[in-house]
Design a protein around this motif. Sequence first.
Motif, mmCIF file in Angstrom:
data_model
loop_
_atom_site.group_PDB
_atom_site.id
_atom_site.type_symbol
_atom_site.label_atom_id
_atom_site.label_comp_id
_atom_site.label_asym_id
_atom_site.label_seq_id
_atom_site.Cartn_x
_atom_site.Cartn_y
_atom_site.Cartn_z
ATOM 1 N N ALA A 156 39.393 27.549 42.865
ATOM 2 C CA ALA A 156 38.779 28.577 43.702
ATOM 3 C C ALA A 156 38.966 29.965 43.105
ATOM 4 O O ALA A 156 38.011 30.739 42.962
ATOM 5 C CB ALA A 156 39.373 28.517 45.111
ATOM 6 N N SER A 157 40.204 30.299 42.740
ATOM 7 C CA SER A 157 40.466 31.627 42.185
ATOM 8 C C SER A 157 39.849 31.775 40.799
ATOM 9 O O SER A 157 39.273 32.818 40.474
ATOM 10 C CB SER A 157 41.972 31.882 42.127
ATOM 11 O OG SER A 157 42.623 30.942 41.280
ATOM 12 N N GLY A 158 39.947 30.722 39.976
ATOM 13 C CA GLY A 158 39.398 30.802 38.627
ATOM 14 C C GLY A 158 37.901 31.013 38.621
ATOM 15 O O GLY A 158 37.368 31.825 37.848
ATOM 16 N N THR A 159 37.187 30.307 39.511
ATOM 17 C CA THR A 159 35.732 30.435 39.563
ATOM 18 C C THR A 159 35.309 31.807 40.057
ATOM 19 O O THR A 159 34.424 32.454 39.480
ATOM 20 C CB THR A 159 35.137 29.349 40.472
ATOM 21 O OG1 THR A 159 35.537 28.060 39.998
ATOM 22 C CG2 THR A 159 33.623 29.431 40.488
ATOM 23 N N SER A 160 35.941 32.279 41.143
ATOM 24 C CA SER A 160 35.546 33.576 41.698
ATOM 25 C C SER A 160 35.884 34.721 40.744
ATOM 26 O O SER A 160 35.101 35.663 40.585
ATOM 27 C CB SER A 160 36.220 33.802 43.058
ATOM 28 O OG SER A 160 37.625 33.693 42.959
ATOM 29 N N ILE A 161 37.039 34.638 40.072
ATOM 30 C CA ILE A 161 37.405 35.681 39.109
ATOM 31 C C ILE A 161 36.468 35.655 37.913
ATOM 32 O O ILE A 161 36.095 36.711 37.372
ATOM 33 C CB ILE A 161 38.871 35.502 38.664
ATOM 34 C CG1 ILE A 161 39.824 35.779 39.831
ATOM 35 C CG2 ILE A 161 39.208 36.439 37.513
ATOM 36 C CD1 ILE A 161 41.283 35.477 39.520
ATOM 37 N N THR A 162 36.048 34.466 37.483
ATOM 38 C CA THR A 162 35.111 34.359 36.371
ATOM 39 C C THR A 162 33.771 34.987 36.731
ATOM 40 O O THR A 162 33.180 35.730 35.935
ATOM 41 C CB THR A 162 34.909 32.891 35.976
ATOM 42 O OG1 THR A 162 36.158 32.328 35.578
ATOM 43 C CG2 THR A 162 33.919 32.771 34.827
ATOM 44 N N LEU A 163 33.278 34.712 37.940
ATOM 45 C CA LEU A 163 32.015 35.301 38.380
ATOM 46 C C LEU A 163 32.130 36.820 38.464
ATOM 47 O O LEU A 163 31.195 37.542 38.105
ATOM 48 C CB LEU A 163 31.595 34.721 39.734
ATOM 49 C CG LEU A 163 31.143 33.265 39.727
ATOM 50 C CD1 LEU A 163 30.904 32.767 41.146
ATOM 51 C CD2 LEU A 163 29.885 33.092 38.887
ATOM 52 N N PHE A 164 33.276 37.304 38.920
ATOM 53 C CA PHE A 164 33.489 38.748 38.971
ATOM 54 C C PHE A 164 33.467 39.341 37.562
ATOM 55 O O PHE A 164 32.916 40.424 37.342
ATOM 56 C CB PHE A 164 34.820 39.056 39.656
ATOM 57 C CG PHE A 164 35.098 40.526 39.824
ATOM 58 C CD1 PHE A 164 34.578 41.227 40.891
ATOM 59 C CD2 PHE A 164 35.892 41.207 38.907
ATOM 60 C CE1 PHE A 164 34.826 42.582 41.052
ATOM 61 C CE2 PHE A 164 36.149 42.557 39.050
ATOM 62 C CZ PHE A 164 35.613 43.252 40.127
ATOM 63 N N GLY A 165 34.052 38.621 36.613
ATOM 64 C CA GLY A 165 34.027 39.083 35.234
ATOM 65 C C GLY A 165 32.628 39.105 34.637
ATOM 66 O O GLY A 165 32.335 39.912 33.740
ATOM 67 N N LEU A 166 31.746 38.231 35.135
ATOM 68 C CA LEU A 166 30.368 38.198 34.649
ATOM 69 C C LEU A 166 29.481 39.215 35.355
ATOM 70 O O LEU A 166 28.319 39.396 34.976
ATOM 71 C CB LEU A 166 29.777 36.795 34.845
ATOM 72 C CG LEU A 166 30.417 35.670 34.029
ATOM 73 C CD1 LEU A 166 29.819 34.326 34.429
ATOM 74 C CD2 LEU A 166 30.235 35.908 32.539
ATOM 75 N N SER A 167 30.018 39.885 36.377
ATOM 76 C CA SER A 167 29.223 40.827 37.167
ATOM 77 C C SER A 167 28.591 41.934 36.334
ATOM 78 O O SER A 167 27.390 42.216 36.494
ATOM 79 C CB SER A 167 30.086 41.430 38.280
ATOM 80 O OG SER A 167 29.390 42.425 38.984
ATOM 81 N N PRO A 168 29.335 42.617 35.433
ATOM 82 C CA PRO A 168 28.691 43.682 34.640
ATOM 83 C C PRO A 168 27.504 43.174 33.818
ATOM 84 O O PRO A 168 26.482 43.869 33.708
ATOM 85 C CB PRO A 168 29.826 44.181 33.742
ATOM 86 C CG PRO A 168 31.074 43.839 34.468
ATOM 87 C CD PRO A 168 30.777 42.547 35.153
ATOM 88 N N MET A 169 27.626 41.976 33.250
ATOM 89 C CA MET A 169 26.522 41.420 32.477
ATOM 90 C C MET A 169 25.330 41.144 33.382
ATOM 91 O O MET A 169 24.176 41.444 33.030
ATOM 92 C CB MET A 169 26.961 40.138 31.773
ATOM 93 C CG MET A 169 25.885 39.524 30.892
ATOM 94 S SD MET A 169 26.398 37.981 30.101
ATOM 95 C CE MET A 169 26.435 36.879 31.519
ATOM 96 N N PHE A 170 25.578 40.591 34.573
ATOM 97 C CA PHE A 170 24.502 40.297 35.515
ATOM 98 C C PHE A 170 23.784 41.575 35.948
ATOM 99 O O PHE A 170 22.547 41.644 35.944
ATOM 100 C CB PHE A 170 25.088 39.564 36.730
ATOM 101 C CG PHE A 170 24.128 39.395 37.875
ATOM 102 C CD1 PHE A 170 23.060 38.520 37.778
ATOM 103 C CD2 PHE A 170 24.303 40.111 39.051
ATOM 104 C CE1 PHE A 170 22.177 38.364 38.840
ATOM 105 C CE2 PHE A 170 23.427 39.963 40.113
ATOM 106 C CZ PHE A 170 22.360 39.085 40.009
#
Length: 494
Positions: A156-170
Amino acid sequence: MPLSAQQTQGTHLRRVRLAFACVSIAANALCGGSVFTFSLMSPALVDHLKLTQPQLTTIALAGMMGQYPFAAMIGKVVDKYGPWACSIIASCLFFAGFGLFAKEIANTPDDITVPSSSTFHHLTVYFFIAGLGTAFSYFSSIFAACKNFPDFIGIASGTSITLFGLSPMFISILASRFFSHPDEGLDVTRFLQFLALFCGAVHLFGALTLHIIPLPEDPPGVVLEDPEGSVHIDEQTALLHGKRGRTAEVETGVVVASPIKGSPVVDLVKDRYFWALAFVLFVILGSSEMVISNIGTIVLSLASQTPSTIGAPSTDVATATQVQFLSIANTLSRLVVGPLADFVSPTATASGTQSISRKRHVSRVAFLFFSVLVLAFTYLWMVLGVKSQVDLWALSIGAGVAYGSAFTILPSLVSSAWGIDDLGRNFGILTYAPFLGAPAFSYFYAFNAASHSSDGAVCKGIECWSTTFSWYTAVTIVACGVTGYLWRSWRDQV
């Protein structure tokens, strides 16, 4: 209605609510990092507002400073009221911050020749507001995921943190696709108006869906406290609050938590294990963020290749390559460590006496030990093995792996050690470790490099950072020892 039918209906309703919560978790995470796209706006701010480089840096720093200092307070909000409260606050802050930022730019005349001090001050405040919204957004997504999936908190934490890390690219993809023109560049006003509406709407939806969805039936467990103060005690109940009881039967899944539900902050700061963990995070996250922030100047300090090699890449290409190594290692470590930790070290996250339904194979502290050990070897490699830019791959990959692994394992580590009820507050307090560690390690590197440069130029040569990484190696070895101490102390609990 028969009881079985009610249970089935309740299960289906919970799945629907959980599906909406998952959508909101992903949406909040993908929108939450919008302040990190400031570099896209900088050229337009220079052309239109005539802002100087120090002013641009100050505005960007205001967005960063809106996050770490308020982490403990935001954690307390998510613990007391729930992730939905953080989401609605983030919605208001994003709408106000980006909306006022766009309005300030739109109201500035096109024919100015010098930057306006009032405009600069306003933009700094507005971006600080957006940065604060980022912190609320981050906590809303990660703790909605962790508290809705306590048995798989690593995933849960790994997936949400990964998506947050991809936010600038998105966000940058949206900016280049819909708000950029080949001749004029980014339409920064329309882009900021879009961010205000889009991020505000996404987090407003999260306010309606980001709730902790209870199970249809609570599993039976040992009661630590009730309204009348009765306590069920058995042979495995800790006799003293605040002392860690070791379970005698790890395979049966009974683990005794150290603090009782709702323990005050003073009990946390009195816990020597808390300070040990804070020191380890200070070293891992602080030194890793130094590498992430300064990898460009480290590349510049070295020759592009050994003299015998022909066709060396440019410095820009070499720097971009190291940034890519960092990003890939950071992202992959988050995606791998979370599921792996859930498989080999399932957590117990209820208050009081906790239950684990699956056998534990290793403590989660082992993943933290892995992170600091990787850094120790990485920094030792910098001292002994690096001669040119191509040798820096180990630094980029090592720092990325350590940083991503430590941040991914931290929520489950904290919930296992001190309970899930105050997870947000405790996690927020521990994030002050990188908040202090990053500038400490960065300034140590900067002052050492400056002592070997002349006339303010960028330092050239291995001597720019050899002493720095020698000290980093020593500090990480100490952190290895402290992590080993935590591993031994928590081996039956965390």
